[in-house]
Write a protein that holds these residues in place. Structure first.
Motif, PDB file in Angstrom:
ATOM      1  N   ALA A 173       0.820  -1.137  -0.106  1.00  0.00           N
ATOM      2  CA  ALA A 173      -0.005   0.007   0.117  1.00  0.00           C
ATOM      3  C   ALA A 173       0.922   1.334   0.100  1.00  0.00           C
ATOM      4  CB  ALA A 173      -1.024   0.106   1.084  1.00  0.00           C
TER       5      ALA A 173
ATOM      6  N   LEU B 129      -4.924  -3.685  -4.181  1.00  0.00           N
ATOM      7  CA  LEU B 129      -6.141  -3.472  -3.304  1.00  0.00           C
ATOM      8  C   LEU B 129      -6.293  -2.225  -3.015  1.00  0.00           C
ATOM      9  CD1 LEU B 129      -6.236  -6.402  -1.049  1.00  0.00           C
ATOM     10  CD2 LEU B 129      -7.904  -6.022  -2.521  1.00  0.00           C
ATOM     11  N   THR B 130      -5.209  -1.389  -2.882  1.00  0.00           N
ATOM     12  CA  THR B 130      -5.106  -0.055  -2.381  1.00  0.00           C
ATOM     13  C   THR B 130      -5.415   0.920  -3.537  1.00  0.00           C
ATOM     14  OG1 THR B 130      -3.482  -0.911  -0.587  1.00  0.00           O
ATOM     15  CG2 THR B 130      -3.864   1.480  -0.836  1.00  0.00           C
TER      16      THR B 130
ATOM     17  N   TYR C 235      -9.115   0.567  -4.908  1.00  0.00           N
ATOM     18  CA  TYR C 235     -10.022   0.360  -3.914  1.00  0.00           C
ATOM     19  C   TYR C 235     -11.251   0.859  -4.404  1.00  0.00           C
ATOM     20  CZ  TYR C 235     -10.223   5.185  -2.607  1.00  0.00           C
ATOM     21  OH  TYR C 235     -10.422   6.737  -2.504  1.00  0.00           O
ATOM     22  N   TRP C 236     -11.315   1.867  -5.262  1.00  0.00           N
ATOM     23  CA  TRP C 236     -12.489   2.657  -5.648  1.00  0.00           C
ATOM     24  C   TRP C 236     -13.540   1.791  -6.625  1.00  0.00           C
ATOM     25  CZ3 TRP C 236     -11.590   3.010 -10.717  1.00  0.00           C
ATOM     26  CH2 TRP C 236     -10.177   3.046 -11.140  1.00  0.00           C
TER      27      TRP C 236
ATOM     28  N   VAL D 182     -14.607  -1.062  -6.063  1.00  0.00           N
ATOM     29  CA  VAL D 182     -15.522  -1.963  -5.230  1.00  0.00           C
ATOM     30  C   VAL D 182     -16.968  -1.764  -5.531  1.00  0.00           C
ATOM     31  CG1 VAL D 182     -16.449  -2.536  -3.024  1.00  0.00           C
ATOM     32  CG2 VAL D 182     -14.053  -2.053  -3.194  1.00  0.00           C
TER      33      VAL D 182
ATOM     34  N   THR E  20     -13.639   9.475  -4.629  1.00  0.00           N
ATOM     35  CA  THR E  20     -12.482   8.719  -4.445  1.00  0.00           C
ATOM     36  C   THR E  20     -11.234   9.346  -5.099  1.00  0.00           C
ATOM     37  OG1 THR E  20     -12.684   7.434  -6.486  1.00  0.00           O
ATOM     38  CG2 THR E  20     -14.100   6.759  -4.670  1.00  0.00           C
TER      39      THR E  20
END
Length: 605
Positions: free
Chosen positions: A58, A106-107, A110-111, A113, A442
């Protein structure tokens, strides 16, 4: 049948020291049985390093927009590389690289999702797996004690492997080139001088090389490897600014005024069209050459909807500027597509249909298998129809002069090859239409607009981006920002854009993706060299097929002691799990290879 030869036990001395007190039987019993409250030596758990690698993934994301700590990119890989370097084996280093890559995806994304829901962890695992190669290379080349030869190899191979993994996940069928490490430098035109020579790939390679050099400076014991790393870091950091200063800037010939229309968050399609039309009507009386609307600014098929077409035609006539509208409509064949449509006072002039669609956002790969994602997220309910080929839109300026534009839609700004194709085809301006309303609060809008700056620097062409909800912005031919309208703004952003001379091409325009291809060759060569070196260290088969191996561990030890440092270095990139990888269970054999003595019976960090 080979057996593990247990090490000789240390024989305790029978002669007591003068002041020694002999142990009684009770003392011996207490020493043999630990008390209930006393714990034995703490054994490191294998997942501790992996969780650390996941968190370390991250860290580089903080260098991207919107956090925007671009300086951090030059050292952000160091924590992850350190965990890979200090892994107990090459295989464990590869696993930590995998976890690092998963944490990064993932970091950084993340937006996604809302769009793909539970699909994001799956993508993180799949794409994160590519970084296993980085972990293995870092371990094999940088494990202590570090020599000058291995330091030099690491400064070449580790960045090459990093760029190779970025290039692999940039294939449009796998998603596309989002969050490439070089994109962290989008606000630094001097660093983007590298992009004009080798594309975003060269910037990524430079950042990865400096991170590798910093790791060597921090962990090398001897002075010579540290000196090599310091010199490399200085040269790489200076390369971009030197290229920016010494290379002639793109020759400018004239300029055009472009209006970027941003209606804001308007859910209703007709209300969105009307808001864009009002912002465009306010331009009447201004010397505008081209008006650009955002992606999906109309849901009408302009070939079949005369009302919407006539409204755009009148706006082009009253403003004196052609309009590039974003069409997201169901066509006569019954399928939905996204098009950039050029409208003049006489009607529709031409259209370009988006050819690289957003996975899950505009189509679901393997829909029969993954279609369930649409039921638990905002993934596409049906697949959009892609176009077949890219072509320029033949726009004209206010005076009627030719102004060919390379109009690309949203996600396509992530692809360096598409902007390069537009430049080679003769585009004077790169035009991007965007809609990031789903990701409004985001990091996505800032990440997206940064790509337009990079494409400008790569191709030596000014670029503009019109977004429905922001960020709308314009950049000159070296990636410097000219104007912007943030996510909290609405209306029309008018900006004077300097043009480069027709036929101007950067080095990247001419040579294309030679940097990632070269990185692929370096990575493949390192892997092949490592495999061959490991194969050369394999023990010769005993005479007679199936003959039992020697029970003594001396032969394996002699092989290790006879292997030179050069052999150990050249084997640095052998494939994990293969020769030179994890130790064998039997003692005194290939287990005592380049990774050191076998750890089969020891704890794994």
């Amino acid at each position: 049948m080979s057996r593990r030869i247990a090490p000789a036990s240390r024989i305790p001395s029978t002669t007591a020291a003068p002041d020694a007190v002999p142990d009684t039987g009770a003392d011996a019993a207490r020493a043999a049985v630990p008390s209930a409250g006393r714990r034995g030596p703490r054994v490191p758990h294998r997942y501790r390093g992996r969780y650390g690698a996941l968190a370390a993934g991250a860290v580089p994301v903080l260098a991207f927009p919107a956090p925007g700590q671009a300086w951090l990119a030059w050292v952000a890989l160091v924590p992850g590389l350190l965990l890979m370097q200090r892994a107990p084996s090459g295989r464990e280093a590869a696993v930590r690289g995998w976890w690092f890559g998963a944490g990064f995806i993932l970091t950084a994304m993340y937006w996604l999702v809302p769009s793909i829901g539970p699909g994001l962890p799956v993508l993180a695992v799949l794409f994160g797996g590519l970084q296993s190669a980085v972990g293995y290379a870092a371990h094999r080349l940088l494990h202590p004690p570090l020599t000058t030869r291995r330091a030099l190899l690491a400064l070449l191979v580790v960045p090459a492997v990093w760029v190779t993994t970025e290039y692999a996940r940039s294939w449009h069928a796998l998603g596309g080139p989002w969050a490439l490490l070089g994109a962290t430098q989008w606000q630094h035109p001097a660093i983007l001088g590298l992009a004009s020579a080798g594309g975003i790939w060269l910037v990524s390679a430079a950042v990865a090389a400096v991170n590798t050099a910093v790791l060597i400076l921090l962990t090398a014991v001897h002075r010579q490897p540290r000196a090599v790393a310091a010199l490399t870091a200085v040269l790489v950091l200076a390369a971009g600014p030197l290229l920016f200063a010494l290379r002639q800037a793109p020759v400018r010939t004239g300029s055009v005024t472009v209006a970027l229309v941003q209606p804001g968050i308007v859910e209703d399609p007709q209300a969105r069209f009307d808001a864009s039309a009002r912002a465009t009507a306010d331009l009447v009386g201004q010397p505008v050459d081209l008006v650009v609307w955002g992606e999906s600014s109309t849901t009408a098929d302009l070939d079949r909807d005369p009302v919407a077409r006539d409204a755009l035609r009148r706006l082009a006539a009253t403003t004196g500027a052609e309009v590039v509208a974003g069409e997201d409509a169901r066509k006569a064949d019954g399928r939905i597509s996204k098009d950039a449509v050029l409208v003049s006072p006489t009607g529709v002039v031409d259209r370009y249909r988006k050819i690289r669609l957003v996975p899950f956002g505009e189509y679901i790969p393997l829909r029969p298998v993954l279609g369930w994602i649409a039921g638990v997220s905002r993934a596409a309910a049906e697949n959009r129809a892609p176009g077949t080929a890219f072509h320029l839109l033949p726009a004209t300026d206010r005076a009627g002069g030719p102004l060919p534009v390379g109009a690309l839609i949203c996600f396509e700004s992530a692809f360096p090859d598409m902007a390069r194709t537009a430049a080679r085809d003769g585009a004077r301006v790169l035009v991007y239409q965007s809609s990031t309303s789903t990701f409004q609060r985001t990091w996505a809008p800032e990440q997206h607009v940064a790509l337009a700056a990079i494409r400008a620097a790569e191709t030596g062409r000014p670029s503009v981006q019109a977004s429905l909800t922001g960020v709308s912005a314009a950049f000159d031919a070296q990636g410097r920002e000219l104007a912007r309208l943030g996510t909290d703004g609405t209306g029309a952003l008018t900006v004077r854009v300097p043009l480069t001379a027709p036929g101007t091409l950067t080095w990247y325009d001419r040579v294309g993706d030679v940097v990632p291809l070269g990185a692929l060759l370096v990575a493949a060569g390192a892997a092949l060299g490592g495999w061959r070196a490991a194969a050369s260290r394999r023990p010769a088969r005993p005479v007679g097929a199936g003959a039992p191996a020697q029970a003594s561990g001396a032969s394996g030890a002699s092989r290790v002691s006879g292997a030179s440092e050069v052999d150990r270095v050249s084997g640095a990139c052998a494939a994990p799990g293969g020769p030179g990888g994890p130790a064998q269970a039997s003692g005194g054999s290939a287990a005592d290879g380049p990774d050191g003595p076998s750890r089969a019976d020891g704890p794994e960090a």
